[in-house]
Design an enzyme around this catalytic site. Structure first.
Site: not given
Length: 327
Positions: A18, A96
């Site tokens: 991300t 993540t």
């Protein structure tokens, strides 16, 4: 921390996620792993005040697509970089979703005591509330800190060890937690509660870049989980190890357990973890005697990484159980 006029050299190994994501115009949806690391750095000139930054783009992916091959490339690049006296540490940008698994893998295979800091973001790079720039800046602060050592995860102003960090929220900026955080960053200053030190099994395994890992899978335990179809199918299709995400502190449905015992007698190695986020797995003596191994406090995804590496070294059940006992 070293003086800024005597800046250390840090290598950033980028894998996407991300932090390198971009959204389509007028939508909240975004695509992970789009921007190359050098593009990110061009937007963050303040990072250059901390260190001489070197970069290498290992891949640019959504971390859900992380693979053994990429882990092997990471290990090779980390070893080569940290063997060079020029470099003080490594920062790894990573999605993540599987960051805790990659960080734990590196913890298990990296013998260097130089800092290796994983970071990422919960918001894509151009979001109004993007956390990527600050997370990357903080990760560099940790990587150049004189007391930093070993494999760490740095997100949202917190510093965690790769051993016990986990992602505990799907969307919040404060998405990662640990029973024993290593420290935090505030006002551009790194504060360790206690100096990082070698943790259990750090650098325990030596692997080659051509290593082929045996297949290890995870099965989730739930009520009425008695068919055992998945366990049988996985074993018949080459799975060498299974991690059970058990209910509670190690409970498995009696019918599922009976099937697992039969498969262990045919060579399958079974580790019991828990689907609960906190606490240790405690299984009784009878279950241990049946051949099951307790993952102790490791969650299923980390228990899988350790089992995969142990099986790749040809370890038998007793030696594998002893590894988990170290934790």
């Amino acid at each position: 921390m070293q003086r800024l006029n005597d800046k250390p050299h840090i290598m950033i190994l980028a894998t996407g996620g991300t932090i390198a994501g971009v959204a389509q115009e007028n939508t909240q949806d975004y695509t992970s792993g789009v921007l190359p690391i050098d593009t990110l750095l061009e937007s963050l000139p303040k990072l250059q005040t901390l260190a001489h930054i070197h970069t290498k783009q290992i891949c640019n992916i959504d971390s859900a697509n992380m693979s053994d091959d990429i882990w092997l490339m990471l290990d090779s690049e980390i070893r080569a970089t940290l063997a060079d006296p020029l470099y003080s540490g490594v920062v790894i940008t990573h999605g993540t979703d599987t960051m805790e698994e990659s960080a734990f893998f590196v913890h298990l295979v990296s013998k260097s005591q130089k800092p290796i800091v994983f970071t990422g973001a919960m918001r894509h790079f151009y979001a109004l509330d993007s956390d990527g720039g600050r997370n990357l800046y903080n990760a560099l602060l940790v990587a150049i800190h004189s007391e930093a050592a070993g494999v760490m995860v740095c997100l949202n102003g917190a510093i965690f060890s790769a051993l016990d960090v986990s992602k505990t929220h799907t969307l919040n900026l404060n998405a990662f937690s640990s029973p024993k955080p290593l420290g935090y960053i505030a006002n551009d200053m790194v504060h360790f509660y206690t100096p990082p030190h070698p943790l259990p099994l750090q650098g325990y395994f030596h692997i080659e870049s051509t290593c082929a890992f045996p297949r290890v899978d995870i099965l989730y335990s739930y009520s009425n989980d008695g068919s055992s179809i998945a366990a049988k199918a996985l074993f018949e299709n080459g799975t060498k190890g299974l991690v059970i995400a058990s209910s509670g502190a190690g409970s498995i449905h009696k019918e599922h357990k009976r099937t697992l015992i039969a498969l262990m007698q045919q060579g399958l190695v079974v580790v019991i973890s828990s689907r609960i986020n906190q606490g240790r797995v405690q299984i009784n003596k009878a279950t241990l005697q049946e051949g099951f191994i307790s993952a102790k406090h490791l969650n299923p995804q980390k228990a899988r990484v350790l089992l995969m590496l142990a099986l790749s070294q040809g370890m038998d059940r007793a030696k594998i159980a002893a590894l988990y006992e170290c934790l």
